[in-house]
Design a protein around this motif. Structure first.
Motif, short mmCIF file in Angstrom:
data_model
loop_
_atom_site.label_atom_id
_atom_site.label_comp_id
_atom_site.label_asym_id
_atom_site.label_seq_id
_atom_site.Cartn_x
_atom_site.Cartn_y
_atom_site.Cartn_z
N GLU A 1 0.83 -1.21 0.00
CA GLU A 1 0.00 0.00 0.00
C GLU A 1 0.87 1.26 0.00
O GLU A 1 0.46 2.29 -0.49
CB GLU A 1 -0.92 0.00 1.23
CG GLU A 1 -2.12 -0.93 1.11
CD GLU A 1 -2.91 -0.74 -0.18
OE1 GLU A 1 -3.29 0.40 -0.49
OE2 GLU A 1 -3.13 -1.74 -0.91
N SER B 1 -2.82 5.77 -6.27
CA SER B 1 -3.52 6.45 -5.17
C SER B 1 -3.93 7.81 -5.72
O SER B 1 -3.17 8.41 -6.48
CB SER B 1 -2.56 6.62 -3.98
OG SER B 1 -3.07 7.56 -3.07
N LYS C 1 0.86 4.39 -2.70
CA LYS C 1 0.94 3.34 -3.73
C LYS C 1 1.53 3.72 -5.10
O LYS C 1 0.92 4.45 -5.88
CB LYS C 1 -0.49 2.81 -3.89
CG LYS C 1 -0.52 1.46 -4.51
CD LYS C 1 -1.55 0.57 -3.86
CE LYS C 1 -1.38 -0.79 -4.51
NZ LYS C 1 -1.95 -1.87 -3.80
N ASN C 2 2.66 3.14 -5.38
CA ASN C 2 3.31 3.24 -6.71
C ASN C 2 3.40 4.68 -7.24
O ASN C 2 2.86 4.99 -8.30
CB ASN C 2 2.59 2.34 -7.73
CG ASN C 2 2.76 0.87 -7.40
OD1 ASN C 2 2.36 0.42 -6.31
ND2 ASN C 2 3.38 0.14 -8.28
#
Ligand SMILES: [Cu+2]
Length: 644
Positions: A285, A360, A339-340
């Motif tokens: 996450e 996100s 997230k990423n």
């Protein structure tokens, strides 16, 4: 003639060339053969002058248009993606001005064909290019005192892990460095000053992030054990282009930003999971924005606290989490980000980094001073350096800034640009229910990747334009087959509401650009013959010079003729042909094409280039000028005779 080769062409177009083409034709026809006294003289004129009066009707122009005879206010320097080049556009017009070949080969100028360009790109023992492909993503220029100084531009090659430098006076690549022990070199950024020495207020380092983790060394060992894969963050000296040091890290590097005080550089990390398989890279996450304490890294290198990897001599210090638990000695600080994330950009006041999570709907605002506090041991939790995290939309990627405290983030999934206020976002994060971060949105067409503001990566951000580089153009232009061009959309951000100014097409597939005020860039219009050690300085030096099988052909060009009307070689000769362009007139470039020998290059005014080839095919070969130069351009040839 007054040939000022350092003057920025901040003037209206000179009609000298028109004059030249007309009068040169007459000289050529008079039988003199060589052009003399046909220089185009620089004409004094003020920037922004009215278009030259011409016969005929004058059209009316919108405030964003650049009328005939006037120049754009900004340069936009853009990566070309997997074409391997760097493009230059004028803004606000969106006109493409030039492609600078870097990691590609280029027929127009002979990049990858001439000996000089091959030496920069790098060759194998047999003289062929080591690599002929490249993938440029990020362009950044050198800085002095927090703004562009017009000296250099740097660009990455993601495919082979190289950094190239482009001289801004000639807008040509002059050096390329291959980085050891990395793959997927994606983000890069120049530093803005030295972290320790206050007198060094300009760029001396270029930071490079490696996106793909690999076994180190990558020599066939540990290929099945993903836990052994690592990434390195690299520092290159901007002067020598030597690799100075590398930091071994946990996770990967994506894009890179640098602080205005020179103390920190950072990279967003989207794969802190260290996943080797696709799904694993999206399981966590929280990922991170990883900060490097530049002074501490360099102290560690100086103190010998480093290792080396494989055959590389580059010092590698340990920036992994396990080795950097004590903030007071840590080289690195991992700030958790949802997230990423993709993209990290610093605000022009140097206070905040915006780092967006692509999975996100948020942009995280990290305060520079708090990261420094963490390194001082005074901020227990690195996550507490995050001072805002506004929800801004779906698929946020890159952020540009204006000069009024607003940020502009590309929303890939929403196909929008969202304007949000940084201080309002900070207030809202602290619990102020009245504070609204998002102030405006505008649709773009479609799926924006990078976005950037005029001068937005400098302390001179001027809040005039935002350019959205969109990944899909679909219905925006005349269809040209399955491969579409891309769209760049220019947005006026000077008012409260963003206004779409225009679309301009860009060839596939730019990634990132910077918008630079035109007065910063000072280009030269002609070369200095003395810069080329192999220059044929006098046409009388022309000829064929034999040393056994090794032959040198010396040649000059001056419109509309080459100095040698013909030259003779023998089958099997190893020939180096040197061509110096003696024309001094701005814009008077000649080309040299050699049929069946696959040779083609240009020489700009006062420039020298050379090519080496084996004369293995007997016969007659008409070498001709490819770059239109004169009314007698078609006659401008030299007969190469290869005797059996
Ligand atoms: Cu010519």
């Amino acid at each position: 003639m007054t040939q000022d080769d350092t003057t920025n062409r901040d003037t209206q177009p000179d009609l000298g060339r028109r004059k030249f083409l007309n009068s040169a034709a007459l000289v050529g026809l008079s039988g003199a053969g060589l052009s003399v006294g046909l220089s185009a003289c620089n004409k004094e004129s003020a920037p922004g002058a009215k278009a030259p009066s011409a016969k005929g009707e004058v059209a009316t122009h919108s405030p964003y248009e650049v009328p005939p005879g006037q120049l754009d206010e900004y340069y936009s320097f853009s990566s070309g993606g997997h074409s391997g080049d760097v493009r230059i556009y004028g803004l606000p017009s969106g006109r493409q001005l030039k492609s600078i070949p870097v990691f590609n080969t280029d027929n127009l100028v002979g990049w990858g064909i001439t000996n000089e360009s091959k030496a920069i790109i790098g060759t194998r023992p047999d003289g062929s290019l080591k690599y002929s492909t490249g993938d440029t993503h990020h362009v950044h220029q050198s800085y002095t005192d927090g703004t562009y100084d017009g000296k250099y531009m740097f660009v990455n090659d993601k495919i082979h892990g190289r950094l190239a430098r482009i001289r801004m006076d000639t807008m040509e690549c002059d050096k390329i460095t291959e980085i050891p022990n990395i793959q997927g070199f994606h983000g890069t950024f120049t530093d803005k000053r030295d972290p320790v020495d206050a007198s060094i207020n300009h760029t001396t380092r270029v930071f490079c992030g490696a996106e793909f983790s690999i076994p180190l060394p990558n020599d066939g060992r540990n290929m099945d054990d993903g836990s052994k894969y690592k990434s390195l963050f690299t520092c290159i000296d901007s002067n020598t282009m030597d690799v100075r040091w590398q930091v071994l890290i946990d996770g990967n590097c994506d894009l890179v930003a640098t602080s205005y005080d020179g103390k920190l550089t950072c990279t967003n990390q989207y794969n802190t999971e260290m996943g080797v398989h696709y799904e694993e890279t999206m399981s966590a996450e929280m990922d991170a924005c990883l900060f490097f304490n530049v002074a501490r890294v360099e102290e560690a290198v100086k103190a010998g606290k480093f290792t080396t990897i494989g055959s590389s001599k580059v010092p590698v210090v340990d920036g992994t989490r396990a080795s950097n638990k004590d903030p007071k000695t840590a080289l690195t600080c991992y700030v958790p980000i949802p997230k990423n994330p993709h993209g990290v950009n610093i605000s022009p006041d140097g206070k905040y980094y915006a780092c967006s999570g692509k999975l996100s709907p948020t942009a995280s605002v990290i305060e520079h001073a708090l990261v420094l506090k963490w390194f001082d041991g005074e901020l227990p939790n690195a996550r507490d350096a995050v001072v805002a995290e506004p929800e801004i939309g779906l698929g946020p990627l890159h952020t540009g800034f204006d000069n009024k405290g607003n940020a502009y983030t590309t929303l890939f999934l929403d196909s929008q640009i969202v304007k949000w206020n940084v201080e309002a976002a900070i207030k809202a994060f602290k619990g102020d229910k009245t504070a609204k971060a998002v102030v405006d949105r505008i649709d773009v067409h479609y799926q924006p990747g990078h976005g950037f503001t005029s001068m937005g990566e400098t302390r001179e951000a001027d809040g005039r334009f935002f350019n959205s580089d969109n990944k899909f153009s679909k219905d925006r232009f005349l269809p040209v087959g399955p491969l579409h061009c891309e769209t760049a959309q220019l947005i006026d951000i000077s008012g409260d509401k963003m206004k779409l100014v225009h679309d301009h097409s860009v060839l596939s597939e730019p990634h990132d650009s910077i918008i630079v005020r035109r007065d910063i860039i000072k280009t030269r219009q002609i070369y200095d013959m003395d810069e080329f050690p192999n220059a044929v300085k006098d046409p009388a030096e022309s000829g064929v010079f034999r040393n056994g099988k090794k032959v040198t052909v010396k040649l000059t060009s001056q419109a509309p003729a080459f100095s040698l009307r013909e030259f003779k070689l023998k089958k099997g000769d190893e020939v180096t042909l040197i061509l110096t362009n003696h024309d001094k007139v701005e814009d008077l470039t000649h080309g040299f094409a050699m049929p069946k020998y696959d040779i083609n290059f240009i020489v700009n005014p006062q420039e020298t280039k050379s090519v080496t080839f084996i004369a293995d095919k007997p016969g007659v070969y008409w070498c001709y000028c490819t770059h239109f130069c004169h009314a007698l351009h078609l006659e401008m040839r030299s007969r190469m005779i290869v005797e059996a």
